[in-house]
Design a protein around this motif. Structure first.
Motif, mmCIF file in Angstrom:
data_model
loop_
_atom_site.group_PDB
_atom_site.id
_atom_site.type_symbol
_atom_site.label_atom_id
_atom_site.label_comp_id
_atom_site.label_asym_id
_atom_site.label_seq_id
_atom_site.Cartn_x
_atom_site.Cartn_y
_atom_site.Cartn_z
ATOM 1 N N LEU A 157 1.122 -1.396 -0.175
ATOM 2 C CA LEU A 157 0.192 0.107 -0.129
ATOM 3 C C LEU A 157 1.076 1.449 0.197
ATOM 4 C CD1 LEU A 157 -2.995 1.434 -0.139
ATOM 5 C CD2 LEU A 157 -2.438 1.318 2.872
ATOM 6 N N LEU A 158 2.208 1.445 0.765
ATOM 7 C CA LEU A 158 3.226 2.385 0.956
ATOM 8 C C LEU A 158 3.366 2.565 -0.315
ATOM 9 C CD1 LEU A 158 4.338 1.847 4.535
ATOM 10 C CD2 LEU A 158 2.890 3.864 3.688
ATOM 11 N N PHE A 159 4.153 1.331 -1.534
ATOM 12 C CA PHE A 159 4.293 1.564 -2.505
ATOM 13 C C PHE A 159 3.626 1.939 -3.815
ATOM 14 C CE2 PHE A 159 5.934 -1.210 -6.495
ATOM 15 C CZ PHE A 159 6.461 -0.774 -6.562
ATOM 16 N N THR A 160 2.724 1.810 -3.881
ATOM 17 C CA THR A 160 1.333 1.697 -4.487
ATOM 18 C C THR A 160 1.468 3.544 -4.228
ATOM 19 O OG1 THR A 160 0.589 0.223 -3.878
ATOM 20 C CG2 THR A 160 -1.035 1.627 -5.364
ATOM 21 N N LEU A 161 0.898 4.332 -2.956
ATOM 22 C CA LEU A 161 0.765 5.548 -2.966
ATOM 23 C C LEU A 161 2.032 5.949 -2.778
ATOM 24 C CD1 LEU A 161 -1.134 5.342 0.596
ATOM 25 C CD2 LEU A 161 -1.961 5.578 -1.601
ATOM 26 N N LEU A 162 3.361 5.895 -3.156
ATOM 27 C CA LEU A 162 4.943 6.286 -3.413
ATOM 28 C C LEU A 162 4.226 7.118 -4.677
ATOM 29 C CD1 LEU A 162 7.654 7.751 -2.942
ATOM 30 C CD2 LEU A 162 8.076 5.834 -2.995
ATOM 31 N N GLY A 163 3.588 5.795 -5.803
ATOM 32 C CA GLY A 163 4.422 5.418 -7.006
ATOM 33 C C GLY A 163 2.877 6.106 -6.989
ATOM 34 N N GLY A 164 2.200 6.356 -7.211
ATOM 35 C CA GLY A 164 1.091 7.208 -7.553
ATOM 36 C C GLY A 164 1.113 8.272 -7.703
#
Lengths: 59, 490
Positions: free
Chosen positions: B12-19
């Motif tokens: 989830l954290l990775f998705t937020l960063l990438g997003g």
């Protein structure tokens, strides 16, 4: 021989040596990390060869 | 085993960063096809280099290459470094691809070949071959994600959930801003891959007792693994069978050769190459050392592709670093997947459906639809575990190599003709598919790669010699020479 031909020759020899030396001279000896070390040096030599080809580029 | 909750929080954290990165990248887009597929041809050297590296170095590295080291020893390092030495091709072809794309406005490598030989059928055929061989390759990326997440959680995260995660991320980051978001997220993902893998290797080497102890343990327990052909996997014929088609990867795989169109200038191209070299060499060594570490810490695995999950579950790597590495492998898969999907989208829009200049909105729309379809295809077939898809994925390097003679000829042989190219593409790919799928010749058998390359070259040269060039064919050698001289390119 032009600079490009020299570079091409060196790269050709380098890549062939990346196969021939481990499978020839270094294969089947006593247990050692020689093959591993050789391929590490080979990788570094590839970087140097490519650097020699691109450092002459301008803008 | 690692808790699924921890993994999902990390994802989830990775998705937020990438997003957030992808959305920021989207601000630079103006809606043109050039912008969507090539980032406005204005990508800097560092971002282009890390994106190229993240696209090239897929989940293959820490799943398959590590597994090959576990199974067969140091030959895996040699194979990967022969592949790495294929980057020497960029010295000659990098500036030529870049200049040709600038001069004639090419967006896809297929389009470039079609224009060079004066026949749009060539562009269409290259696009079809790319779809046939690269879509199954995407499936293997999905399978890699599934193998990893399922392996480190002892099956608590199943294949469908893992694959869905990879699919959502790849679609999201490609749809938002095309190459700009893909390149920027690739750059962050490449950094994550490298940092997490370096940390993880540091911990496992320390757990084994340091470098000297590591070497001594491998020598004592698996001495054959330090030699070639080693315990049997890396016989010279097998080594050549794998290394030969992969050497031409920078020319044969459109998702990386298209990156050469996107850089800002020749200086950025040079910086891009240095970034790829640095990343590639370090990441290769890490993947191989990781395989040896798995051999010492988790011996006796029946499936060598599970070496990475086994090592992460061994307790040698702290949970935080393991989570980072899991995200790193996920990054490797997603960055390859979204780059391939975007390139295939551009090829379908421009080469197959012929939506050329002045139809930017249509091209971008078609590309977005294709991105979704490619990722959904990859996800679906990864779940189905279809045998034909696995066979085509294994064949991808030997299959795509059929475009190489025409690509080399485009820049270095004026005698190449459209009929020669068409014959080489059709004949070479037919031989590849026949040998691998119908005659059962393994990709580990050098007969496959040498026959495919031999037939392709013979058809390209032979048919070109007896057929005339098209009037509308471009002469790259003459047209690009003044610019090549100005940039001091050989």
């Amino acid at each position: 021989m032009t600079g490009f031909q020299r570079w091409l020759l060196v790269v050709g020899i380098l890549i062939l040596s990346g196969i021939a030396i481990p499978y020839g001279a270094l294969s089947g000896g006593t247990v050692s990390v020689e093959v591993f070390v050789f391929w590490c040096v080979f990788g570094a030599a590839v970087v140097v060869a490519i650097a020699a080809g691109v450092t002459r580029w301008r803008g | 085993m690692i808790s699924p909750t921890l993994i999902w929080v990390s994802v989830l954290l990775f998705t937020l960063l990438g997003g957030a990165i992808a959305l920021k990248a989207a601000r630079g887009n103006t809606g043109t096809a050039d912008d969507y597929y090539l980032g406005g041809r204005n990508i800097g050297g560092m971002v282009a280099g890390l994106s190229y590296a993240a696209t090239t170095y897929s989940a293959f590295m820490l799943v398959v290459l590590t597994g090959l080291t576990y199974r067969g020893g140091v030959g895996a390092l040699g194979f990967e470094l022969i592949y790495f030495s294929g980057l020497t091709l960029l010295v000659l072809f990098g500036p030529r691809f870049w200049l040709a794309a600038r001069k004639w406005g090419f967006i896809t490598p297929a389009e470039m070949l079609g224009a060079r030989y004066g026949d749009r059928t060539i562009a269409r055929l290259v696009a079809v071959l790319s779809l046939v061989f690269l879509m199954p390759y995407c499936t293997t990326q999905m399978a890699g994600i599934g193998l990893l997440l399922s392996g480190v959680t002892g099956g608590d995260i199943g294949l469908p959930a893992a694959i869905l995660t990879g699919a959502v991320l790849a679609i999201l980051w490609t749809l938002i801003a095309g190459l700009r978001s893909v390149a920027w997220t690739d750059a962050v993902q490449a950094s994550l891959m490298l940092i997490s893998a370096l940390l993880a290797v540091g911990f496992v080497v320390a757990a084994i007792g340091g470098v000297d102890s590591f070497v001594a343990k491998v020598k004592a327990s698996n001495p054959q693994w330090l030699d070639v052909p080693g315990p049997g996997l890396w016989s010279l014929p097998t080594f050549l069978a794998l290394a030969l088609p992969w050497f031409f990867f920078p020319l044969s795989n459109p998702q990386v050769s298209q990156r050469l169109f996107a850089v800002r200038d020749v200086s950025a191209l040079r910086r891009m190459i240095f970034w790829v070299l640095g990343f590639g060499l370090v990441f290769t060594l890490i993947a191989v050392i990781w395989g040896f570490a798995a051999l010492v810490l988790t011996p006796g695995l029946e499936n060598s592709a599970l070496a990475t999950p086994a090592l992460l579950g061994s307790g040698a790597v702290p949970v935080g670093v393991s989570l980072l590495l899991i995200i790193g492998v996920l990054s490797a898969a997603v960055s390859t997947l979204d780059s391939i999907a975007l390139t295939l989208g551009s090829m379908v829009a421009r080469d197959l459906l012929n939506r050329g200049a002045g139809r930017d909105a249509t091209q971008v729309f078609i590309g977005r639809v294709i991105v979704v379809l490619v990722v959904v295809f990859a996800a679906w077939f990864a779940l189905q575990k279809a045998q034909i898809v696995d066979q085509l994925a294994a064949l991808s390097a030997a299959g795509l190599v059929v475009t190489v003679p025409a690509t080399i000829g485009a820049f270095f042989w004026r005698g190449g003709t459209a009929w020669g190219v068409l014959a080489s593409l059709v004949g070479g790919s037919a031989v590849a598919v026949y040998m691998a799928i119908f005659a059962g010749v393994s990709v580990f058998n050098p007969l496959l790669a040498t026959t495919v390359i031999g037939v392709t070259v013979a058809l390209f040269v032979g048919v070109s010699l007896i057929t005339p060039a098209r009037e509308e064919a471009l002469d790259f050698q003459t047209a690009l020479r003044p610019e090549l001289d100005r940039h001091r390119v050989w």
